[in-house]
Design a protein around this motif. Structure first.
Motif, PDB file in Angstrom:
ATOM      1  N   THR A 147     -34.590 -17.110 -10.622  1.00 43.06           N
ATOM      2  CA  THR A 147     -34.752 -16.059 -10.666  1.00 43.06           C
ATOM      3  C   THR A 147     -34.701 -15.819  -9.449  1.00 43.06           C
ATOM      4  OG1 THR A 147     -36.683 -15.973 -12.042  1.00 43.06           O
ATOM      5  CG2 THR A 147     -37.005 -14.826 -10.547  1.00 43.06           C
ATOM      6  N   PRO A 160     -26.341 -10.322  -7.949  1.00 37.31           N
ATOM      7  CA  PRO A 160     -26.986 -10.582  -9.629  1.00 37.31           C
ATOM      8  C   PRO A 160     -26.206 -11.147 -11.031  1.00 37.31           C
ATOM      9  CG  PRO A 160     -27.296  -9.182  -7.649  1.00 37.31           C
ATOM     10  CD  PRO A 160     -26.941  -9.920  -7.115  1.00 37.31           C
ATOM     11  N   TRP A 162     -27.646 -10.711 -13.882  1.00 35.02           N
ATOM     12  CA  TRP A 162     -28.738  -9.952 -15.230  1.00 35.02           C
ATOM     13  C   TRP A 162     -30.065  -9.488 -14.982  1.00 35.02           C
ATOM     14  CZ3 TRP A 162     -27.354 -15.060 -15.809  1.00 35.02           C
ATOM     15  CH2 TRP A 162     -28.512 -15.765 -16.189  1.00 35.02           C
ATOM     16  N   THR A 163     -30.601  -8.686 -15.437  1.00 38.44           N
ATOM     17  CA  THR A 163     -32.138  -8.233 -15.187  1.00 38.44           C
ATOM     18  C   THR A 163     -33.051  -8.798 -16.566  1.00 38.44           C
ATOM     19  OG1 THR A 163     -31.369  -6.271 -14.206  1.00 38.44           O
ATOM     20  CG2 THR A 163     -33.892  -6.179 -14.684  1.00 38.44           C
ATOM     21  N   ASP A 164     -34.116  -9.889 -15.815  1.00 42.89           N
ATOM     22  CA  ASP A 164     -35.190  -9.902 -16.985  1.00 42.89           C
ATOM     23  C   ASP A 164     -36.014  -8.758 -17.088  1.00 42.89           C
ATOM     24  OD1 ASP A 164     -33.768 -11.458 -18.342  1.00 42.89           O
ATOM     25  OD2 ASP A 164     -34.222 -12.949 -17.177  1.00 42.89           O
ATOM     26  N   PRO A 165     -36.574  -8.467 -17.410  1.00 46.98           N
ATOM     27  CA  PRO A 165     -38.377  -7.688 -17.936  1.00 46.98           C
ATOM     28  C   PRO A 165     -39.288  -8.062 -17.669  1.00 46.98           C
ATOM     29  CG  PRO A 165     -36.875  -7.790 -19.465  1.00 46.98           C
ATOM     30  CD  PRO A 165     -36.273  -8.135 -19.445  1.00 46.98           C
ATOM     31  N   THR A 201     -41.420 -15.066  -9.284  1.00 47.94           N
ATOM     32  CA  THR A 201     -41.999 -13.901 -10.288  1.00 47.94           C
ATOM     33  C   THR A 201     -42.892 -13.358 -10.019  1.00 47.94           C
ATOM     34  OG1 THR A 201     -40.813 -16.037 -11.936  1.00 47.94           O
ATOM     35  CG2 THR A 201     -42.516 -14.588 -13.072  1.00 47.94           C
ATOM     36  N   GLN A 208     -45.021  -5.834  -6.835  1.00 48.72           N
ATOM     37  CA  GLN A 208     -45.020  -3.987  -8.063  1.00 48.72           C
ATOM     38  C   GLN A 208     -46.471  -4.164  -8.155  1.00 48.72           C
ATOM     39  OE1 GLN A 208     -42.309  -2.859  -9.350  1.00 48.72           O
ATOM     40  NE2 GLN A 208     -41.341  -4.189  -7.912  1.00 48.72           N
TER      41      GLN A 208
END
Length: 215
Positions: A147, A160, A162-165, A201, A208
């Motif tokens: 991450t 980067p 991939w993107t993990d939601p 994380t 956010q």
């Protein structure tokens, strides 16, 4: 100062004991001890303090360790470059990753890699993403798939993949499960199970929420 002695020294520092280092190097413990003794004699400095069955770096050992890692990395890189002149990729690749990524993302990637480069020996080490970034910085592994930290600073380089939601999950019986649209403030009114405060994380999640005015 020979490469074998430096490798023994670094492995002991990583493993925390002569016996564990000997096992990892596939040597006897006396052989590992002799290599370190030779190095200490050559440098005229004690590199480890013995603590029961374990060891701790002395001040001299702590000074030598990052330099020894760089020397071993340069030697490995040189050997790899020479082998690659044949057009056949061989050698070893030491990779750090988290359990989540290792279980859910890497299996098909590693299957393709080992099929394409069958002569490369993979050494995978599982750890938290934060720890993995640290071992890359110290030269203990060649790369990490993790991450991404909120901020990547030199000498680390990040690519980067991939993107993990990030999603919030609640039981069907939870009050929020009955709400069609949830505003950020409602989240602060309920207890939640979150990753450790030390994790990337958690930092990303809190950043956010802070942008949305939730503290």
């Amino acid at each position: 100062m020979d490469i074998a002695s430096l490798r023994a020294f670094v492995t002991i520092a990583d493993q925390g004991s002569f016996s564990s280092a000997a096992e990892r190097l596939h040597l006897t413990q006396p052989a590992v001890s002799k290599r370190v003794a030779t190095l200490e004699e050559e440098l005229n400095a004690r590199l480890f303090d013995r603590l029961g069955r374990g060891v701790r770096l002395t001040e001299a050992g702590a000074v030598l360790l990052p330099r020894a890692r760089r020397i071993l990395a340069e030697v490995a890189d040189g050997c790899r470059a020479l082998r690659n002149l044949t057009g056949i990729v061989t050698g070893s690749l030491t990779l750090a990753t988290s359990h989540h990524i290792g279980l859910h993302r890497l299996p098909p990637v590693l299957r393709t890699f080992t099929t394409r480069y069958p002569q490369v020996r993979l050494d995978m080490r599982f750890m938290d993403s934060e720890v993995a970034c640290g071992v890359v910085l110290r030269g203990e592994v060649e790369l990490a798939i993790v991450t991404l930290p909120p901020n990547v600073e030199p000498p680390l380089e990040a690519l980067p993949l991939w993107t993990d939601p990030l999603v919030i999950v609640a039981a069907r019986t939870h009050p929020l499960a009955q709400v069609t649209r949830i505003n950020p403030q409602q989240l602060s009114e309920h207890s939640a199970i979150l990753p450790s405060e030390a994790t990337f994380t958690r930092r990303i999640f809190e950043a956010q929420l802070a942008q949305l005015g939730v503290t």
